[in-house]
Design a protein around this motif. Sequence first.
Motif: not given
Length: 491
Positions: A59-63, A242-243, A373-377
């Motif tokens: 499962v991946q978070l929605p973009e 709100r993005e 949840f990722k930061f960068g790589k």
Amino acid sequence: MNLSGRISQIHMNIFRNASTKVNSKAKFNFKLSANVDESIKNGSVKTRHHAGVMGVGVVQLPEALSQAAINALKDHPEKVLRADANKLSNYIWSRHAPLEKDEYRHKIKEVEDTVTEEEMVDPLSPGIAAELRERLLDSRQSKVMQKAKKNIYNWKPINYNDYRAALYVTGRLAPDYASLYKIMAEVKKRDPHFSPLTLLDFGSGVGTSMWAVDSIWPGKCKEAVCIDSSSEMNDMANKLLREGDSDKPLRTRPGGTFFRQFLPMSSTLKYDVVVSSRSLFELPDMASRLRTIDILWRKTSKYLILVEAGTNAGYRLVQEARDYVLEVAQRSQEEREYLEGHVFSPCPHDMFCPRFFDGSNTPCNFEVSYKPFKFGKYSDTGKELFTYVVIKKGRRNDDVGENVTWPRVVRAPLCRTRHVICRTCTKYGTLQEFTVTKKRHGKECYQVSKNSDWGDMLPIEFPEPYLPDESNPISDADQSNENDLVRYSSA
């Protein structure tokens, strides 16, 4: 007798049935469901996609959610945020429910007795000078407090400020979303005509349930009500909509998205889906938990979803809530149609959970894979263990489809030489192992069992289990196979 007492009485009444061992021959006495067998033979369905498969892959978070989270956290240093988020996640995972007052007093008494037995001099014995007696009693009290801190769990609620809300997004957003996504995906698969127009999320945190509902039923949910006692968590949930920027417009729904800090007591307004995810640990005692569950059930028009960490402590809280709702549903007379309900998932029955009596001291939990949840790589795949129950309004026999009664695979199947062992929970309220062989059950059944996984439903038909018959001993062949089985306790 209060409700918790009645629940305990029910537990004792069904102990004998739930803990009954099944004759080992029953593990071979089953066959593949006729509809599933036919669909596989005619090629319309492949075995890895059989009707009992409930897996959702990784499962991946929605973009949109992932990007909003990145924007919301951009002011925090990544390295520190990750380290602190791991600490918070570990703390949440290790939590226990608060002790009841009687339990706490009993444990304190045990500590006092232990300290008293270790004393060389009894402070209350005659002939002890008043000054010495006072010093000895102070010493005893100090030792009791020190030992109590080590041996008695000190529960306290988590107070979320702005920074802890950011930590929660970093460490818990992805696994919480994955758990809810998997649960809701099963609801959609097994009840394809249902789509929720309204959502109530108790203990909504950063609004994960909203995103999961919108992913499973895009554009269907018209109104969402999020309830969390922390205004900072509500602010973060609002920010993600709100993005990740509080100044940008809110993602709108026709009926609105509302954030509240308190759960309304009235049951006038009802919601198609009511969710409580990772929230029961925040309530201070059993009375408040059951009172909250009672309100949530009365606000439910279709599905109540309860999710906790897949630990023994989380499992016990979910089972406590499950038993309470079923007790209310069973005992309600005037409001029977309004409060009647049954377990939709994962249990194929409404009886007491047999896992309590299997001797393994392990919870009934399930697993989901997710992209953190990722930061960068950073994008390694993670795995989350969770325990849950979905309770549906209405009678069980009102549900349509044979998969309502299929056994649930509650541990990963064991693939052995020429046979597969599927460990399941059945509609009779028993834990049952089914041993599948190609020779005995056919190629289709064998392949279905090999392609079933932990959390799936096993599409088989089988008779009610029966007690061992001492006059009809197990054959040598059956006994040999029995020795090869790995029991639940070794899972």
